[in-house]
Design an enzyme around this catalytic site. Structure first.
Site, PDB file in Angstrom:
ATOM      1  N   CYS A  72     -10.777   3.824  -0.838  1.00  0.00           N
ATOM      2  CA  CYS A  72      -9.387   3.984  -0.415  1.00  0.00           C
ATOM      3  C   CYS A  72      -9.245   3.147   0.843  1.00  0.00           C
ATOM      4  O   CYS A  72     -10.092   3.238   1.745  1.00  0.00           O
ATOM      5  CB  CYS A  72      -9.070   5.445  -0.118  1.00  0.00           C
ATOM      6  SG  CYS A  72      -7.415   5.697   0.600  1.00  0.00           S
ATOM      7  N   CYS A 112      -4.177  -0.908  -2.368  1.00  0.00           N
ATOM      8  CA  CYS A 112      -4.232   0.545  -2.545  1.00  0.00           C
ATOM      9  C   CYS A 112      -5.058   0.785  -3.795  1.00  0.00           C
ATOM     10  O   CYS A 112      -4.733   0.263  -4.870  1.00  0.00           O
ATOM     11  CB  CYS A 112      -2.821   1.102  -2.717  1.00  0.00           C
ATOM     12  SG  CYS A 112      -2.741   2.845  -3.208  1.00  0.00           S
ATOM     13  N   HIS A 128      -7.432   3.433   3.262  1.00  0.00           N
ATOM     14  CA  HIS A 128      -7.240   4.220   4.488  1.00  0.00           C
ATOM     15  C   HIS A 128      -8.578   4.550   5.160  1.00  0.00           C
ATOM     16  O   HIS A 128      -8.631   4.759   6.371  1.00  0.00           O
ATOM     17  CB  HIS A 128      -6.537   5.555   4.171  1.00  0.00           C
ATOM     18  CG  HIS A 128      -5.078   5.429   3.872  1.00  0.00           C
ATOM     19  ND1 HIS A 128      -4.608   4.943   2.686  1.00  0.00           N
ATOM     20  CD2 HIS A 128      -3.985   5.754   4.608  1.00  0.00           C
ATOM     21  CE1 HIS A 128      -3.278   4.977   2.695  1.00  0.00           C
ATOM     22  NE2 HIS A 128      -2.874   5.458   3.850  1.00  0.00           N
ATOM     23  N   ASP A 130       0.849  -1.191   0.000  1.00  0.00           N
ATOM     24  CA  ASP A 130       0.000   0.000   0.000  1.00  0.00           C
ATOM     25  C   ASP A 130       0.882   1.237   0.000  1.00  0.00           C
ATOM     26  O   ASP A 130       2.091   1.157   0.275  1.00  0.00           O
ATOM     27  CB  ASP A 130      -0.907   0.008   1.244  1.00  0.00           C
ATOM     28  CG  ASP A 130      -1.843   1.208   1.284  1.00  0.00           C
ATOM     29  OD1 ASP A 130      -2.635   1.367   0.332  1.00  0.00           O
ATOM     30  OD2 ASP A 130      -1.771   1.999   2.234  1.00  0.00           O
ATOM     31  N   SER A 131       0.273   2.376  -0.275  1.00  0.00           N
ATOM     32  CA  SER A 131       1.003   3.637  -0.217  1.00  0.00           C
ATOM     33  C   SER A 131       1.399   3.993   1.209  1.00  0.00           C
ATOM     34  O   SER A 131       2.277   4.832   1.420  1.00  0.00           O
ATOM     35  CB  SER A 131       0.142   4.767  -0.795  1.00  0.00           C
ATOM     36  OG  SER A 131      -1.039   4.937  -0.021  1.00  0.00           O
ATOM     37  N   GLU A 158      -2.631   8.812   7.852  1.00  0.00           N
ATOM     38  CA  GLU A 158      -1.186   8.569   7.847  1.00  0.00           C
ATOM     39  C   GLU A 158      -0.487   9.218   9.041  1.00  0.00           C
ATOM     40  O   GLU A 158       0.535   8.723   9.512  1.00  0.00           O
ATOM     41  CB  GLU A 158      -0.563   9.081   6.543  1.00  0.00           C
ATOM     42  CG  GLU A 158      -0.789   8.187   5.343  1.00  0.00           C
ATOM     43  CD  GLU A 158      -0.080   6.847   5.463  1.00  0.00           C
ATOM     44  OE1 GLU A 158       1.039   6.799   6.015  1.00  0.00           O
ATOM     45  OE2 GLU A 158      -0.643   5.841   5.009  1.00  0.00           O
TER      46      GLU A 158
END
Length: 268
Positions: free
Chosen positions: A183, A72, A185, A9-10, A151
């Protein structure tokens, strides 16, 4: 040695997928890579995202994974087909599993999608939904403020509600009956997003469906782990290890130790 499932993932978003894979397939070893130093991927060009994804896969291949999960949405949209053509193991993304879950959940045929600028701009979710059901109505909206919130570990902060409310303006006022969290996240903000959208909108996370797809593919290939011993997972990141460790430990509900064996900071 047990072959692992590689999940990339990012940043920390793919931990939502990793957690669900751990729940559904507790015998499977996971090698997780979060490119936290270069997150978020959403504002980057598709070419950049494809390059970053290729670099991560090139790094992970040394561990001989039996499957690669691009956890992601932005990287799935930009690089899934390209990465699939480069490696010999199965590669899956999170967009089609999320679309399938939404098609199953909607009662009105009017579905919402929120994601990064890159994911929404790619049109990948609309294409996936229309491929499954041509008459589906789709409302899409980019929410660029949400990934940085996660993040930085601020998804439980008092300011998160205000950021989510601002991000969902517009799509909240549509007639959708389910909303794809486009997403990985965003499940960190699931409760806050549900509060803003209200009880009549079902939230769809691709994590559950992605884990089921992992299970199905490994079963069909006869590659499900058979060891009765609990696996030792490995986690890699490119950015601040303390923030990653804190978020991962909280989300996964187990302590992640930083040792030369199970932890590494990798510069790509």
């Amino acid at each position: 040695m047990q072959q692992a499932i590689a999940i990339l993932d990012s940043g920390v978003g793919g931990l939502t997928v990793a957690k669900e894979v751990m729940r559904q397939l507790p015998r499977e070893k996971i090698i997780y890579f979060g490119d936290t130093a270069r997150a978020p991927y959403g504002p980057r060009t598709p070419e950049e995202v494809r390059l970053f994804t290729e670099q991560i896969v090139d790094y992970l291949i040394q561990y001989d994974p039996k499957m690669i999960v691009i956890a992601c949405n932005t990287a799935t949209a930009a690089a899934l087909d390209y990465i699939s053509s480069k490696v010999t193991v199965p590669v899956i993304g999170v967009i089609h599993p999320g679309a399938r879950a939404a098609i199953s959940a909607t009662k009105t045929g009017h579905v919402g999608v929120i994601g990064t600028v890159g994911t929404i701009g790619s049109g990948a979710y609309t294409a996936a939904l229309k491929q499954l059901s041509p008459y589906i109505g789709v409302e899409s909206q980019a929410c660029p403020e949400l990934v940085p919130l996660v993040e930085h570990g601020l998804f439980r902060s008092k300011d998160s509600l205000q950021v989510v409310e601002r991000s969902l303006r517009g799509i909240k006022d549509t007639s959708i009956d389910c909303l794809i969290l486009g997403c990985t996240h965003y499940p960190f903000l699931m409760h806050t997003i549900q509060t803003v959208m209200g009880p009549n909108v079902k939230l769809i996370s691709s994590a559950d469906e992605t884990a089921r797809e992992v299970s199905t593919i490994l079963y069909d290939k006869g590659q499900l782990a058979s060891s009765m011993e609990g696996p030792v997972h490995q986690f890699f990141c490119t950015g601040d290890p303390e923030i990653f460790q804190s978020i991962a430990t909280e989300w996964l509900g187990e302590h992640i130790k930083r040792t030369p064996v199970v932890w590494q900071i990798t510069k790509l």
